[in-house]
Scaffold this motif. Structure first.
Motif, PDB file in Angstrom:
ATOM      1  N   LEU A 191       0.832  -1.211   0.000  1.00  0.00           N
ATOM      2  CA  LEU A 191       0.000   0.000   0.000  1.00  0.00           C
ATOM      3  C   LEU A 191       0.860   1.252   0.000  1.00  0.00           C
ATOM      4  O   LEU A 191       0.573   2.216  -0.728  1.00  0.00           O
ATOM      5  N   THR A 192       1.916   1.243   0.801  1.00  0.00           N
ATOM      6  CA  THR A 192       2.808   2.405   0.847  1.00  0.00           C
ATOM      7  C   THR A 192       3.511   2.600  -0.494  1.00  0.00           C
ATOM      8  O   THR A 192       3.621   3.727  -0.995  1.00  0.00           O
ATOM      9  N   ALA A 193       3.973   1.499  -1.082  1.00  0.00           N
ATOM     10  CA  ALA A 193       4.638   1.589  -2.393  1.00  0.00           C
ATOM     11  C   ALA A 193       3.671   2.118  -3.450  1.00  0.00           C
ATOM     12  O   ALA A 193       4.047   2.945  -4.287  1.00  0.00           O
ATOM     13  N   MET A 194       2.431   1.653  -3.376  1.00  0.00           N
ATOM     14  CA  MET A 194       1.437   2.119  -4.345  1.00  0.00           C
ATOM     15  C   MET A 194       1.190   3.618  -4.193  1.00  0.00           C
ATOM     16  O   MET A 194       1.094   4.350  -5.180  1.00  0.00           O
ATOM     17  N   GLN A 195       1.101   4.077  -2.943  1.00  0.00           N
ATOM     18  CA  GLN A 195       0.899   5.512  -2.719  1.00  0.00           C
ATOM     19  C   GLN A 195       2.082   6.324  -3.239  1.00  0.00           C
ATOM     20  O   GLN A 195       1.901   7.409  -3.805  1.00  0.00           O
ATOM     21  N   LEU A 196       3.287   5.799  -3.045  1.00  0.00           N
ATOM     22  CA  LEU A 196       4.465   6.499  -3.537  1.00  0.00           C
ATOM     23  C   LEU A 196       4.502   6.531  -5.059  1.00  0.00           C
ATOM     24  O   LEU A 196       4.885   7.545  -5.662  1.00  0.00           O
ATOM     25  N   ILE A 197       4.105   5.424  -5.683  1.00  0.00           N
ATOM     26  CA  ILE A 197       4.048   5.389  -7.149  1.00  0.00           C
ATOM     27  C   ILE A 197       3.035   6.406  -7.669  1.00  0.00           C
ATOM     28  O   ILE A 197       3.297   7.148  -8.629  1.00  0.00           O
ATOM     29  N   LEU A 198       1.873   6.449  -7.018  1.00  0.00           N
ATOM     30  CA  LEU A 198       0.851   7.410  -7.421  1.00  0.00           C
ATOM     31  C   LEU A 198       1.319   8.843  -7.181  1.00  0.00           C
ATOM     32  O   LEU A 198       1.047   9.739  -7.994  1.00  0.00           O
TER      33      LEU A 198
ATOM     34  N   LEU B 231      -1.515  10.614   4.992  1.00  0.00           N
ATOM     35  CA  LEU B 231      -2.114   9.411   4.412  1.00  0.00           C
ATOM     36  C   LEU B 231      -1.058   8.367   4.083  1.00  0.00           C
ATOM     37  O   LEU B 231      -1.320   7.162   4.162  1.00  0.00           O
ATOM     38  N   VAL B 232       0.143   8.812   3.733  1.00  0.00           N
ATOM     39  CA  VAL B 232       1.213   7.880   3.370  1.00  0.00           C
ATOM     40  C   VAL B 232       1.687   7.086   4.587  1.00  0.00           C
ATOM     41  O   VAL B 232       2.036   5.910   4.487  1.00  0.00           O
ATOM     42  N   VAL B 233       1.681   7.715   5.756  1.00  0.00           N
ATOM     43  CA  VAL B 233       2.222   7.072   6.944  1.00  0.00           C
ATOM     44  C   VAL B 233       1.178   6.277   7.723  1.00  0.00           C
ATOM     45  O   VAL B 233       1.523   5.449   8.573  1.00  0.00           O
TER      46      VAL B 233
ATOM     47  N   ALA C 195      10.374   7.118   5.988  1.00  0.00           N
ATOM     48  CA  ALA C 195      10.952   7.485   4.691  1.00  0.00           C
ATOM     49  C   ALA C 195       9.866   7.966   3.729  1.00  0.00           C
ATOM     50  O   ALA C 195      10.038   8.976   3.033  1.00  0.00           O
ATOM     51  N   ALA C 196       8.746   7.239   3.700  1.00  0.00           N
ATOM     52  CA  ALA C 196       7.641   7.632   2.824  1.00  0.00           C
ATOM     53  C   ALA C 196       7.073   8.980   3.244  1.00  0.00           C
ATOM     54  O   ALA C 196       6.770   9.837   2.399  1.00  0.00           O
ATOM     55  N   PHE C 197       6.931   9.160   4.556  1.00  0.00           N
ATOM     56  CA  PHE C 197       6.421  10.436   5.060  1.00  0.00           C
ATOM     57  C   PHE C 197       7.382  11.571   4.717  1.00  0.00           C
ATOM     58  O   PHE C 197       6.952  12.660   4.313  1.00  0.00           O
ATOM     59  N   ALA C 198       8.678  11.326   4.892  1.00  0.00           N
ATOM     60  CA  ALA C 198       9.668  12.370   4.652  1.00  0.00           C
ATOM     61  C   ALA C 198       9.659  12.842   3.200  1.00  0.00           C
ATOM     62  O   ALA C 198       9.639  14.046   2.921  1.00  0.00           O
ATOM     63  N   VAL C 199       9.665  11.879   2.258  1.00  0.00           N
ATOM     64  CA  VAL C 199       9.711  12.272   0.844  1.00  0.00           C
ATOM     65  C   VAL C 199       8.404  12.938   0.427  1.00  0.00           C
ATOM     66  O   VAL C 199       8.399  13.894  -0.358  1.00  0.00           O
ATOM     67  N   SER C 200       7.291  12.458   0.974  1.00  0.00           N
ATOM     68  CA  SER C 200       6.001  13.066   0.636  1.00  0.00           C
ATOM     69  C   SER C 200       5.874  14.455   1.249  1.00  0.00           C
ATOM     70  O   SER C 200       5.386  15.385   0.598  1.00  0.00           O
ATOM     71  N   ALA C 201       6.310  14.603   2.505  1.00  0.00           N
ATOM     72  CA  ALA C 201       6.243  15.905   3.161  1.00  0.00           C
ATOM     73  C   ALA C 201       7.152  16.917   2.477  1.00  0.00           C
ATOM     74  O   ALA C 201       6.795  18.098   2.319  1.00  0.00           O
ATOM     75  N   ALA C 202       8.335  16.453   2.064  1.00  0.00           N
ATOM     76  CA  ALA C 202       9.261  17.344   1.368  1.00  0.00           C
ATOM     77  C   ALA C 202       8.662  17.843   0.065  1.00  0.00           C
ATOM     78  O   ALA C 202       8.764  19.030  -0.275  1.00  0.00           O
TER      79      ALA C 202
END
Length: 411
Positions: free
Chosen positions: A38-45, A189-191, A233-240
């Protein structure tokens, strides 16, 4: 194996514990893999939304550029009309350049965004009729025929009343698309999946701890640490990226969008200045329109994102326009025309041309920076996505081994 006595004198048959451990082992693995997926999918999107945002902002700038060149062509044509058959070759070349830019922009915009094609087809028809009408106006004007002014007013009116309406609809639609794309990153939402997984792993660890009197299961703890790292990591890249998008919306993106609108309004004002003089004493409506567009430009230039705009050139043009109004109102129409069409250094027209060119440079640079920021973030999302998949597999393995170690005690 005999049953175990749990707190509260609850007796759990020994044979049920291996079954429950087996189920919990699968639950922990499935939860961990689901969270990673799910996290990978959110990052891809999210990475895909960056590309979408880049395309949407590029299309917005493209259609605004169409509007600018439409009004720039009209401003040049109406100003040249005042000179009769003595228009400067370079002014005619700039008019042709703007119409070419409009045609090229329409073709590129239609290819880039299929949703805009129907409106662009209609807009192209308006542009073709405008060019034909202006050619007739110019031909009659060179011969000194009054009918030329009629062609001019009719063509300019259709361009402004229909062409600009169509392109404004495109601007509005693409602004909405770009805003949605830029606002697509919601770090919370990512985290959330990682937080949910940590809770589930904690519950499983607590269940095992109560039965085996070992507070921490090392396998589950390792899986939890991996999931925590994935979530952070997902939160950091998305927040940035959300922060970068926010800065864009008040920075370079705002400069490109609001600068294009200010440039369009300035050219619309210049057109109405010329139409006032073409009307020969009956141009109050055009002067009123000039005031409206001029006020819009003044307001836009006060915004911080347009701090680099050539404001001095605009102020000098406005002062020149006031001189045109003064001369025309006093009955010196020829003097007003001379001021409005003078292309010597320091004239109102040259200041307007400098303002227009300066705004074009400002907008071009801001649009390029916006595109660079949006496209350069994709590798970071790809890297974190790969790390999420690898980390998820590792966490699943750790969870499996951790629960299996307890299960072997019943073997």
């Amino acid at each position: 194996m005999p049953g175990q006595v749990l707190p509260g004198n609850e007796i759990v048959p020994g044979r049920e514990i291996p079954q429950q451990l087996s189920r919990l082992r699968w639950v922990s693995v499935i939860v961990v893999l689901a969270v990673a997926a799910l996290t990978a999918m959110q990052l891809i999107l999210a990475g895909g939304s960056l590309q979408t945002a880049a395309r949407d902002t590029a299309q917005l700038v493209r259609v605004q550029n169409i509007k600018v060149h439409l009004l720039r062509a009209d401003a040049l044509a109406t100003n040249a009309f005042l000179i009769g058959g003595l228009e400067a070759p370079e002014q005619r070349a700039r008019y042709e350049e703007s119409l070419t830019a409009v045609s090229r922009g329409i073709a590129e915009a239609a290819q880039a965004q299929p949703l805009d094609r129907d409106v662009l087809v209609e807009l192209n028809g308006v542009v073709v009729r405008y060019a034909e009408g202006m050619a007739q106006a110019r031909a009659n004007n060179r011969q000194g025929l009054p009918v030329g002014a009629g062609y001019l007013r009719a063509s300019s009116a259709e361009l402004r009343e229909r062409g600009v309406v169509l392109v404004d609809a495109l601007v509005e639609a693409n602004t909405a698309r770009a805003d949605r794309s830029l606002g697509a990153h919601v770090p919370v939402l990512v985290v959330l999946p990682a937080i949910a997984a940590l809770i589930v792993l904690g519950i499983i660890n607590q269940w095992i701890a109560r039965r085996f009197r070992r507070r921490i299961n090392t396998g589950l703890a390792g899986a939890a640490a991996a999931i925590l790292a994935i979530g952070l990591a997902a939160f950091a890249v998305s927040a940035a990226q959300a922060g970068a998008n926010s800065q864009l919306r008040s920075g370079d993106y705002a400069t490109a969008v609001n600068g294009s609108e200010a440039r369009s309004d300035a050219n619309a004002a210049k057109t109405n200045e010329s139409l006032r003089l073409v009307a020969r004493g009956s141009g109050q409506a055009y002067e009123t329109a000039w005031g409206t567009f001029s006020s819009e430009v003044d307001s836009a230039l006060e915004a911080p994102e347009l701090g680099g705009a050539p404001k001095a050139d605009w102020a000098a043009y406005v002062a020149g326009h006031q001189e045109v109004v003064k001369l025309d109102s006093s009955g010196d129409w020829d003097g007003a025309v001379r001021v409005a069409t003078d292309r010597a250094d320091g004239s109102a027209t040259t200041h307007f041309a400098a303002f227009d060119a300066g705004m074009e440079d400002l907008i071009t640079q801001a649009a390029a920076k916006t595109s660079t920021v949006l496209r350069s973030a994709s590798p970071a999302f790809l890297t974190v996505t790969i790390a999420t998949i690898v980390g998820g597999l590792a966490a699943a393995g750790l969870a499996w081994r951790g629960v299996t170690a307890r299960l072997k005690e019943y073997a």
